[in-house]
Write an enzyme that holds these catalytic residues in place. Structure first.
Site, PDB file in Angstrom:
ATOM      1  CD1 TRP A   1      63.254  48.677  24.210  1.00 38.70           C
ATOM      2  CD2 TRP A   1      63.716  50.213  25.767  1.00 38.70           C
ATOM      3  NE1 TRP A   1      64.618  48.770  24.323  1.00 38.70           N
ATOM      4  CE2 TRP A   1      64.931  49.699  25.275  1.00 38.70           C
ATOM      5  CE3 TRP A   1      63.760  51.188  26.757  1.00 38.70           C
ATOM      6  CZ2 TRP A   1      66.180  50.145  25.737  1.00 38.70           C
ATOM      7  CZ3 TRP A   1      65.003  51.628  27.212  1.00 38.70           C
ATOM      8  CH2 TRP A   1      66.178  51.107  26.705  1.00 38.70           C
TER       9      TRP A   1
ATOM     10  NE  ARG B   1      50.235  31.809  20.815  1.00 33.73           N
ATOM     11  CZ  ARG B   1      50.149  31.414  19.560  1.00 33.73           C
ATOM     12  NH1 ARG B   1      50.933  31.925  18.636  1.00 33.73           N
ATOM     13  NH2 ARG B   1      49.277  30.498  19.210  1.00 33.73           N
TER      14      ARG B   1
ATOM     15  NE  ARG C   1      60.685  56.259  24.645  1.00 30.57           N
ATOM     16  CZ  ARG C   1      59.368  56.394  24.634  1.00 30.57           C
ATOM     17  NH1 ARG C   1      58.737  56.985  25.630  1.00 30.57           N
ATOM     18  NH2 ARG C   1      58.660  55.971  23.607  1.00 30.57           N
TER      19      ARG C   1
HETATM   20  C1  LIG Z   1      58.167  61.719  26.458  1.00 33.86           C
HETATM   21  C2  LIG Z   1      57.466  60.890  25.413  1.00 33.86           C
HETATM   22  C3  LIG Z   1      56.089  60.759  25.454  1.00 33.86           C
HETATM   23  C4  LIG Z   1      55.424  59.963  24.490  1.00 33.86           C
HETATM   24  N1  LIG Z   1      54.062  59.818  24.573  1.00 33.86           N
HETATM   25  C5  LIG Z   1      53.430  59.025  23.688  1.00 33.86           C
HETATM   26  C6  LIG Z   1      52.011  58.829  23.753  1.00 33.86           C
HETATM   27  O1  LIG Z   1      51.343  59.385  24.607  1.00 33.86           O
HETATM   28  N2  LIG Z   1      51.421  58.007  22.847  1.00 33.86           N
HETATM   29  C7  LIG Z   1      52.145  57.387  21.867  1.00 33.86           C
HETATM   30  O2  LIG Z   1      51.552  56.657  21.060  1.00 33.86           O
HETATM   31  N3  LIG Z   1      53.481  57.555  21.759  1.00 33.86           N
HETATM   32  C8  LIG Z   1      54.131  58.347  22.636  1.00 33.86           C
HETATM   33  N4  LIG Z   1      55.487  58.488  22.550  1.00 33.86           N
HETATM   34  C9  LIG Z   1      56.216  57.782  21.484  1.00 33.86           C
HETATM   35  C10 LIG Z   1      56.676  58.754  20.362  1.00 33.86           C
HETATM   36  O3  LIG Z   1      55.549  59.351  19.730  1.00 33.86           O
HETATM   37  C11 LIG Z   1      57.511  58.001  19.319  1.00 33.86           C
HETATM   38  O4  LIG Z   1      56.725  57.033  18.683  1.00 33.86           O
HETATM   39  C12 LIG Z   1      58.708  57.301  19.939  1.00 33.86           C
HETATM   40  O5  LIG Z   1      59.397  58.165  20.822  1.00 33.86           O
HETATM   41  C13 LIG Z   1      59.642  56.820  18.844  1.00 33.86           C
HETATM   42  O6  LIG Z   1      60.298  57.936  18.304  1.00 33.86           O
HETATM   43  P1  LIG Z   1      60.923  57.904  16.849  1.00 33.86           P
HETATM   44  O7  LIG Z   1      59.848  57.686  15.845  1.00 33.86           O
HETATM   45  O8  LIG Z   1      61.731  59.168  16.673  1.00 33.86           O
HETATM   46  O9  LIG Z   1      61.934  56.694  16.991  1.00 33.86           O
HETATM   47  P2  LIG Z   1      62.181  55.322  16.119  1.00 33.86           P
HETATM   48  O10 LIG Z   1      60.907  54.610  15.923  1.00 33.86           O
HETATM   49  O11 LIG Z   1      63.286  54.678  16.838  1.00 33.86           O
HETATM   50  O12 LIG Z   1      62.658  55.867  14.783  1.00 33.86           O
HETATM   51  C14 LIG Z   1      63.944  56.479  14.672  1.00 33.86           C
HETATM   52  C15 LIG Z   1      63.896  57.440  13.522  1.00 33.86           C
HETATM   53  O13 LIG Z   1      63.680  56.685  12.324  1.00 33.86           O
HETATM   54  C16 LIG Z   1      62.854  57.419  11.445  1.00 33.86           C
HETATM   55  N5  LIG Z   1      61.619  56.650  11.204  1.00 33.86           N
HETATM   56  C17 LIG Z   1      61.240  55.519  11.812  1.00 33.86           C
HETATM   57  N6  LIG Z   1      60.084  55.093  11.305  1.00 33.86           N
HETATM   58  C18 LIG Z   1      59.701  55.983  10.381  1.00 33.86           C
HETATM   59  C19 LIG Z   1      58.579  56.102   9.523  1.00 33.86           C
HETATM   60  N7  LIG Z   1      57.601  55.211   9.507  1.00 33.86           N
HETATM   61  N8  LIG Z   1      58.534  57.147   8.685  1.00 33.86           N
HETATM   62  C20 LIG Z   1      59.516  58.069   8.671  1.00 33.86           C
HETATM   63  N9  LIG Z   1      60.599  58.018   9.470  1.00 33.86           N
HETATM   64  C21 LIG Z   1      60.693  56.994  10.305  1.00 33.86           C
HETATM   65  C22 LIG Z   1      62.572  58.768  12.106  1.00 33.86           C
HETATM   66  O14 LIG Z   1      63.546  59.678  11.716  1.00 33.86           O
HETATM   67  C23 LIG Z   1      62.752  58.445  13.566  1.00 33.86           C
HETATM   68  O15 LIG Z   1      63.075  59.568  14.359  1.00 33.86           O
HETATM   69  C24 LIG Z   1      56.161  59.298  23.482  1.00 33.86           C
HETATM   70  C25 LIG Z   1      57.571  59.439  23.462  1.00 33.86           C
HETATM   71  C26 LIG Z   1      58.211  60.201  24.413  1.00 33.86           C
HETATM   72  C27 LIG Z   1      59.718  60.305  24.371  1.00 33.86           C
END
Ligand SMILES: Cc1cc2nc3c(=O)[nH]c(=O)nc-3n(C[C@H](O)[C@H](O)[C@H](O)COP(=O)(O)OP(=O)(O)OC[C@H]3O[C@@H](n4cnc5c(N)ncnc54)[C@H](O)[C@@H]3O)c2cc1C
Length: 266
Positions: A60, A74, A174
């Site tokens: 999450w 803690r 999710r």
């Molecule tokens: C089915 C599934 C499997 C997954 N498996 C893995 C795994 O094996 N290992 C793992 O580590 N993770 C895993 N993840 C996590 C995935 O890689 C993403 O980190 C997570 O879903 C968050 O997505 P997000 O970055 O789009 O969302 P958020 O972090 O909510 O960000 C929302 C949006 O904000 C923008 N944003 C946020 N931060 C930045 C930034 N720093 N730079 C540029 N834009 C940004 C982007 O547009 C992003 O889409 C998995 C996710 C899913 C759904």
């Protein structure tokens, strides 16, 4: 916090009087969502008090656009509640998807798995209690260290505040069938919980994003091929000499082709 009306007000700042045709609330919201004009949707926020197992929270919190405050292990005693999967939630490791579940267990295997997991949780909590509880000549281990014996199925609690646009993005990823079943359940619950609070925005999001489909260039071309001719896709596959050959010819992997066929039932 906020409502459909706040999203509409924010959007009207950018459109002013010049866009009477989209100025009905529902129409305006549908325009925003369908054109990915997402910043007005960030003007509403949701604050949740959630209880979830640590292994779900770990997924999450990968969503970075939220503010959160979590129960402190803690400061306080860890909860004695564990996520104990039973019945259909228990399944073997999938042989086709490394990140998923496969076959259901028979009854006796299921029972053995439930017992083994249960014993591990109970043993861990017992060790935790022994470590933190002072006794004669033993002052009790610091809670911040004792908690390290706890399994990731232990429940934690948090406050989670996120704007509606980013929360819907979380739900999209999710609640998807590729996500772990347990986090799907949380995402579904949050989806249902917030739906009546932002009816117009969530209706539009469901229509354009949740039930909408994104297609790659190759998928779009394949769809065109199917729509523009009377032939079934299987005929093209047969002519190419099989799925593998057909996929290669269209610049797709076999997995991509099968996912496309499965999704559109072609
Ligand atoms: C089915 C599934 C499997 C997954 N498996 C893995 C795994 O094996 N290992 C793992 O580590 N993770 C895993 N993840 C996590 C995935 O890689 C993403 O980190 C997570 O879903 C968050 O997505 P997000 O970055 O789009 O969302 P958020 O972090 O909510 O960000 C929302 C949006 O904000 C923008 N944003 C946020 N931060 C930045 C930034 N720093 N730079 C540029 N834009 C940004 C982007 O547009 C992003 O889409 C998995 C996710 C899913 C759904």
């Amino acid at each position: 916090m906020g409502s459909d009306a706040d999203i509409v007000s924010a959007a009207r700042v950018s459109y002013g009087d010049g866009t009477k045709s989209v100025s009905q609330d529902r129409g305006l919201i549908r325009y925003l969502v369908s054109h990915r004009h997402t910043s007005p949707i960030e003007m509403a926020e949701v604050k949740l008090h959630i209880k979830m197992p640590i292994f779900i929270m770990r997924q999450w919190v990968r969503h970075r656009t939220a503010s959160l405050n979590e129960y402190s292990g803690r400061y306080s005693i860890m909860s004695d509640e564990f996520y104990r999967p039973t019945g259909e939630a228990l399944a073997a490791q999938s042989v086709i998807n490394n990140q998923g579940r496969g076959e259901q267990f028979d009854d006796s295997t299921q029972e053995w798995v439930e017992d083994t997991m249960g014993e591990a949780f109970d043993d861990a909590y017992e060790a935790y209690q022994r470590l933190v509880t002072p006794s004669e000549g033993y002052p009790g281990l610091a809670r911040e260290l004792a908690r390290t014996v706890m399994p990731v199925s232990n429940y934690t609690e948090l406050y989670w505040k996120q704007d509606l646009h980013n929360l819907l993005h979380l739900i999209k990823l999710r609640r998807d069938s590729h996500a772990q079943k347990e986090i799907q359940a949380y995402a579904e619950a949050v989806h249902m919980l917030i739906k009546p609070l932002f009816p117009l925005t969530i209706e539009a999001w469901e229509d354009y994003v949740w039930y909408g489909h994104h297609m790659s260039r190759m998928e779009g071309e394949l769809m065109q091929l199917i729509l523009q001719t009377d032939m079934a896709l299987q005929t093209y596959v047969d002519r190419a000499g099989g799925e593998k050959e057909f996929a290669e010819r269209r610049g797709m992997s076999l997995r991509e082709l099968r996912a496309f066929r499965e999704r559109w039932k072609v």
